[in-house]
Design a protein around this motif. Sequence first.
Motif, PDB file in Angstrom:
ATOM      1  N   PHE A  25       0.801  -1.224   0.000  1.00 30.60           N
ATOM      2  CA  PHE A  25       0.000   0.000   0.000  1.00 30.60           C
ATOM      3  C   PHE A  25       0.835   1.275   0.000  1.00 30.60           C
ATOM      4  CE2 PHE A  25      -3.197  -3.099   1.485  1.00 30.60           C
ATOM      5  CZ  PHE A  25      -4.104  -2.917   0.460  1.00 30.60           C
ATOM      6  N   THR A  26       2.133   1.172   0.316  1.00 28.23           N
ATOM      7  CA  THR A  26       3.026   2.317   0.173  1.00 28.23           C
ATOM      8  C   THR A  26       3.755   2.270  -1.170  1.00 28.23           C
ATOM      9  OG1 THR A  26       4.804   1.158   1.336  1.00 28.23           O
ATOM     10  CG2 THR A  26       3.396   2.628   2.650  1.00 28.23           C
ATOM     11  N   GLU A  27       3.361   1.335  -2.012  1.00 25.40           N
ATOM     12  CA  GLU A  27       3.861   1.150  -3.375  1.00 25.40           C
ATOM     13  C   GLU A  27       5.354   0.858  -3.452  1.00 25.40           C
ATOM     14  OE1 GLU A  27       2.476   4.430  -5.726  1.00 25.40           O
ATOM     15  OE2 GLU A  27       0.392   3.835  -5.488  1.00 25.40           O
ATOM     16  N   VAL A  28       5.889   0.198  -2.436  1.00 22.80           N
ATOM     17  CA  VAL A  28       7.269  -0.270  -2.489  1.00 22.80           C
ATOM     18  C   VAL A  28       7.323  -1.515  -3.370  1.00 22.80           C
ATOM     19  CG1 VAL A  28       9.187  -1.207  -1.131  1.00 22.80           C
ATOM     20  CG2 VAL A  28       7.848   0.716  -0.252  1.00 22.80           C
ATOM     21  N   ILE A  29       6.321  -2.385  -3.233  1.00 24.53           N
ATOM     22  CA  ILE A  29       6.176  -3.524  -4.139  1.00 24.53           C
ATOM     23  C   ILE A  29       4.917  -3.283  -4.961  1.00 24.53           C
ATOM     24  CG2 ILE A  29       7.451  -5.238  -2.807  1.00 24.53           C
ATOM     25  CD1 ILE A  29       4.858  -6.198  -1.600  1.00 24.53           C
ATOM     26  N   THR A  30       5.043  -3.436  -6.269  1.00 23.14           N
ATOM     27  CA  THR A  30       3.920  -3.144  -7.159  1.00 23.14           C
ATOM     28  C   THR A  30       3.793  -4.221  -8.228  1.00 23.14           C
ATOM     29  OG1 THR A  30       5.347  -1.823  -8.596  1.00 23.14           O
ATOM     30  CG2 THR A  30       4.172  -0.641  -6.861  1.00 23.14           C
ATOM     31  N   THR A  32       2.474  -7.282 -10.678  1.00 23.20           N
ATOM     32  CA  THR A  32       2.066  -8.670 -10.472  1.00 23.20           C
ATOM     33  C   THR A  32       2.686  -9.242  -9.208  1.00 23.20           C
ATOM     34  OG1 THR A  32       1.899  -8.939 -12.867  1.00 23.20           O
ATOM     35  CG2 THR A  32       1.952 -10.945 -11.548  1.00 23.20           C
ATOM     36  N   LEU A  33       3.963  -8.959  -8.993  1.00 27.75           N
ATOM     37  CA  LEU A  33       4.632  -9.453  -7.792  1.00 27.75           C
ATOM     38  C   LEU A  33       3.950  -8.916  -6.540  1.00 27.75           C
ATOM     39  CD1 LEU A  33       6.939 -10.952  -6.375  1.00 27.75           C
ATOM     40  CD2 LEU A  33       8.291  -8.857  -6.583  1.00 27.75           C
TER      41      LEU A  33
END
Length: 70
Positions: A25-30, A32-33
């Motif tokens: 939710f902090t867009e560190v991981i975005t 498909t992964l």
Amino acid sequence: MKKNIGIADRIIRIIIALTIGVLFFTEVITGTLGIILLIVGAILLLTAIINFCGLYTLFGFSTCPMKKAD
């Protein structure tokens, strides 16, 4: 369903699930992964809440301490 997740296992699962959620939710991981990890985090959180892991049952594994007979 017989409980097969101990307290330490529950805490670890909750911490991992919350960490994945925050990172997503902090867009560190975005992408498909991020979605895949979010689903894994949701599964970890669900199994921690209900104290049951289906994979543990399949492999005959349990982190839940055995109760002594009275």
